[in-house]
Design a protein around this motif. Structure first.
Motif, PDB file in Angstrom:
ATOM      1  N   VAL A  21       0.514  -1.185  -0.199  1.00 44.66           N
ATOM      2  CA  VAL A  21      -0.179  -0.067   0.126  1.00 44.66           C
ATOM      3  C   VAL A  21       0.552   1.118  -0.173  1.00 44.66           C
ATOM      4  O   VAL A  21       1.897   0.482   0.906  1.00 44.66           O
ATOM      5  N   GLU A  22       0.053   2.455  -0.802  1.00 43.42           N
ATOM      6  CA  GLU A  22       0.973   3.694  -0.488  1.00 43.42           C
ATOM      7  C   GLU A  22      -0.197   4.433   0.292  1.00 43.42           C
ATOM      8  O   GLU A  22      -1.081   4.743  -0.318  1.00 43.42           O
ATOM      9  N   LEU A  23       0.688   5.408   1.174  1.00 40.47           N
ATOM     10  CA  LEU A  23      -0.438   6.718   1.884  1.00 40.47           C
ATOM     11  C   LEU A  23      -0.381   7.536   0.865  1.00 40.47           C
ATOM     12  O   LEU A  23       0.051   8.210   0.104  1.00 40.47           O
ATOM     13  N   ASP A  24      -1.617   8.165   1.351  1.00 39.39           N
ATOM     14  CA  ASP A  24      -1.891   9.828   1.045  1.00 39.39           C
ATOM     15  C   ASP A  24      -0.410  10.495   1.724  1.00 39.39           C
ATOM     16  O   ASP A  24       0.431  10.508   2.677  1.00 39.39           O
ATOM     17  N   ASP A  25      -0.273  11.611   1.177  1.00 39.85           N
ATOM     18  CA  ASP A  25       0.333  12.563   1.929  1.00 39.85           C
ATOM     19  C   ASP A  25       0.681  13.334   3.183  1.00 39.85           C
ATOM     20  O   ASP A  25       1.301  13.171   3.544  1.00 39.85           O
ATOM     21  N   ASP A  26      -0.479  12.607   3.926  1.00 33.77           N
ATOM     22  CA  ASP A  26      -1.107  13.272   5.868  1.00 33.77           C
ATOM     23  C   ASP A  26      -0.463  11.811   5.629  1.00 33.77           C
ATOM     24  O   ASP A  26      -0.697  11.999   7.027  1.00 33.77           O
ATOM     25  N   LYS A  27      -0.459  10.707   6.170  1.00 29.00           N
ATOM     26  CA  LYS A  27      -0.148   8.815   5.944  1.00 29.00           C
ATOM     27  C   LYS A  27      -0.699   8.544   6.500  1.00 29.00           C
ATOM     28  O   LYS A  27      -0.325   7.418   7.808  1.00 29.00           O
ATOM     29  N   LYS A  28      -2.230   9.271   6.490  1.00 32.15           N
ATOM     30  CA  LYS A  28      -2.912   8.810   6.976  1.00 32.15           C
ATOM     31  C   LYS A  28      -4.014   7.350   6.148  1.00 32.15           C
ATOM     32  O   LYS A  28      -4.397   6.444   7.158  1.00 32.15           O
ATOM     33  N   PHE A  29      -4.167   7.500   5.529  1.00 35.44           N
ATOM     34  CA  PHE A  29      -5.781   6.488   4.402  1.00 35.44           C
ATOM     35  C   PHE A  29      -4.157   5.853   3.348  1.00 35.44           C
ATOM     36  O   PHE A  29      -3.431   6.957   2.402  1.00 35.44           O
ATOM     37  N   ILE A  30      -4.841   5.016   2.891  1.00 35.84           N
ATOM     38  CA  ILE A  30      -4.200   3.922   1.450  1.00 35.84           C
ATOM     39  C   ILE A  30      -4.613   5.294   0.188  1.00 35.84           C
ATOM     40  O   ILE A  30      -5.580   5.348   0.120  1.00 35.84           O
ATOM     41  N   GLU A  31      -3.473   5.825  -0.429  1.00 34.54           N
ATOM     42  CA  GLU A  31      -4.366   6.094  -1.333  1.00 34.54           C
ATOM     43  C   GLU A  31      -4.047   5.248  -2.663  1.00 34.54           C
ATOM     44  O   GLU A  31      -4.665   5.342  -3.670  1.00 34.54           O
ATOM     45  N   LYS A  32      -2.787   4.254  -3.134  1.00 38.94           N
ATOM     46  CA  LYS A  32      -2.700   3.112  -4.096  1.00 38.94           C
ATOM     47  C   LYS A  32      -2.479   1.828  -3.118  1.00 38.94           C
ATOM     48  O   LYS A  32      -1.161   1.771  -2.402  1.00 38.94           O
ATOM     49  N   VAL A  33      -2.955   0.378  -3.996  1.00 41.98           N
ATOM     50  CA  VAL A  33      -2.259  -0.770  -3.793  1.00 41.98           C
ATOM     51  C   VAL A  33      -2.007  -1.259  -4.475  1.00 41.98           C
ATOM     52  O   VAL A  33      -2.534  -0.736  -6.235  1.00 41.98           O
ATOM     53  N   SER A  34      -0.316  -1.646  -5.201  1.00 43.14           N
ATOM     54  CA  SER A  34       0.137  -2.533  -5.736  1.00 43.14           C
ATOM     55  C   SER A  34      -0.029  -4.075  -5.595  1.00 43.14           C
ATOM     56  O   SER A  34       0.761  -4.079  -4.570  1.00 43.14           O
ATOM     57  N   VAL A  35       0.209  -4.567  -5.914  1.00 40.00           N
ATOM     58  CA  VAL A  35       0.119  -5.885  -6.437  1.00 40.00           C
ATOM     59  C   VAL A  35       1.842  -6.648  -6.465  1.00 40.00           C
ATOM     60  O   VAL A  35       2.086  -6.417  -7.833  1.00 40.00           O
ATOM     61  N   LYS A  36       2.691  -6.806  -5.390  1.00 42.32           N
ATOM     62  CA  LYS A  36       4.010  -7.377  -5.931  1.00 42.32           C
ATOM     63  C   LYS A  36       4.110  -6.482  -6.892  1.00 42.32           C
ATOM     64  O   LYS A  36       5.425  -7.228  -8.324  1.00 42.32           O
ATOM     65  N   PRO A  37       4.623  -5.117  -6.589  1.00 45.57           N
ATOM     66  CA  PRO A  37       5.401  -4.160  -7.625  1.00 45.57           C
ATOM     67  C   PRO A  37       6.499  -4.424  -7.812  1.00 45.57           C
ATOM     68  O   PRO A  37       7.141  -5.052  -7.023  1.00 45.57           O
ATOM     69  N   LYS A  38       6.933  -5.026  -9.296  1.00 38.95           N
ATOM     70  CA  LYS A  38       8.072  -5.050  -9.688  1.00 38.95           C
ATOM     71  C   LYS A  38       9.060  -3.482  -9.288  1.00 38.95           C
ATOM     72  O   LYS A  38      10.350  -3.571  -8.759  1.00 38.95           O
ATOM     73  N   ILE A  39       8.889  -2.442  -9.169  1.00 33.53           N
ATOM     74  CA  ILE A  39       9.621  -0.777  -8.681  1.00 33.53           C
ATOM     75  C   ILE A  39       8.708  -0.753  -7.597  1.00 33.53           C
ATOM     76  O   ILE A  39       7.477   0.510  -7.878  1.00 33.53           O
ATOM     77  N   PRO A  40       8.795  -1.149  -6.486  1.00 34.87           N
ATOM     78  CA  PRO A  40       7.993  -1.384  -5.238  1.00 34.87           C
ATOM     79  C   PRO A  40       8.460   0.526  -4.137  1.00 34.87           C
ATOM     80  O   PRO A  40       9.099   1.252  -4.258  1.00 34.87           O
ATOM     81  N   MET A  41       7.267   0.938  -4.437  1.00 28.70           N
ATOM     82  CA  MET A  41       7.269   2.143  -3.603  1.00 28.70           C
ATOM     83  C   MET A  41       6.399   2.716  -2.025  1.00 28.70           C
ATOM     84  O   MET A  41       6.157   4.121  -1.563  1.00 28.70           O
TER      85      MET A  41
END
Length: 330
Positions: A139-159
């Motif tokens: 999961v990647e979070l929003d700018d405030d680091k409070k809520f999930i903004e994006k879900v990536s399934v086994k990403p090749k370049i994890p953020m």
């Protein structure tokens, strides 16, 4: 709040042990995985459960009826083993009128702070920081680091290194069921199954706010190494009472050690990080970092990092073993 626990998986990575019993009933630190999960949930006041079971579900039902007769429970058969989102769809009639539910996998040992999951108004996903994020759903979070903004399934370049661990507090059950229905009705399958990550993506696209709760520890007990690692963590909890060495005077016990009832252990060195089931006999052996099942007999052996099932006879030299139930090795 109702708790949904999917338990229908066949546990193929833990064979041969799961040929004879469900993965959730495998022993770790002197108790089945499912027992540890239920104890943790009961301590925070959760006692209403929906168990989604598979072919060996009768063993789950028997265990819960014997050891947790006080809980409210419903057992739902999942005929097709198509992952968690499908398990939720299978159990929909038992949760469709609930405002909130908690989803907890039946094969994980974890530690989450209840106030970060149960005592917040929004939906929450359990996460754990991992060293190899490319192998997980991240999961990647929003700018405030409070809520999930994006879900990536086994990403090749994890953020991010925040991996989803399969634990979800859902505060919008109708939206969850709508998302799961969309997946099932349109046969939107990922790797042949219906995953909660896909349902979560739909919920996020509909504007659902999903926060995170970070686990202090998390072990997916679907493999031998994870099961042994969970055993170490649980045995080393401050509240754990190691076996009394006075009961085994011919032995050296190196804590922590869990020994079940009616065991006969003579002339052995046991520990650290060993859990032994009930009615087991061990003689002239050295065992560390291992789980030994019930009704087994071990003699003249040295074991490390081993997983031994129930009703096993083992008389052999130094080994690292993974023996299922009803095995004889001499």
């Amino acid at each position: 709040m109702k708790v949904v626990i999917p338990l229908a998986g066949i546990g193929s990575r833990l064979r041969p042990h799961t040929y004879t019993q469900p993965k959730a009933l495998l022993q770790v630190a002197g108790k089945p995985i499912l027992g540890h999960i239920l104890d943790r949930l009961l301590r925070v006041g959760l006692d209403d459960f929906v168990f989604v079971i598979g072919d060996s579900g009768y063993l789950i039902e028997s265990y819960i009826s014997s050891f947790y007769p006080q809980i409210k429970r419903v057992f739902v058969a999942q005929d097709s083993l198509l992952e968690t989102a499908h398990a939720i769809w299978t159990a929909r009639q038992f949760i469709e009128n609930d405002e909130e539910i908690l989803i907890v996998p039946g094969d994980s040992i974890f530690s989450l702070k209840p106030q970060e999951v149960l005592w917040v108004r929004n939906s929450v996903a359990g996460v754990h920081r991992v060293d190899n994020p490319g192998q997980y759903n991240i999961v990647e979070l929003d700018d405030d680091k409070k809520f999930i903004e994006k879900v990536s399934v086994k990403p090749k370049i994890p953020m991010s290194n925040l991996a989803l661990i399969g634990i979800y507090k859902i505060s919008n059950v109708p939206l969850l069921l709508k998302a799961v229905e969309h997946l099932v009705s349109n046969e939107l399958i990922t790797h042949g199954e219906y995953y909660m990550t896909d349902a979560l993506k739909i919920m996020l696209s509909e504007g659902e706010k999903v926060g995170i709760a970070e686990a202090n520890y998390w072990y997916d007990c679907g493999k031998k190494d994870s099961l042994l690692a969970a055993n170490v963590v649980l045995l080393n909890r401050p509240e754990f009472q190691s076996a009394d060495p006075e009961k085994y005077r011919s032995c050296i016990l190196i804590p922590p050690v869990s020994i079940g009832e009616n065991c006969q252990i003579e002339n052995c060195i046991i520990g650290p990080d060993v859990a032994i089931g009930n009615d087991t006999k061990i003689k002239e052996s050295i065992i560390k970092n291992s789980i030994i099942g019930s009704y087994s007999e071990l003699q003249n052996t040295v074991l490390d990092a081993s997983l031994i099932g129930d009703d096993v006879i083992l008389k052999s030299p130094s080994l690292k073993l993974n023996l299922g139930d009803h095995t004889e090795m001499k």
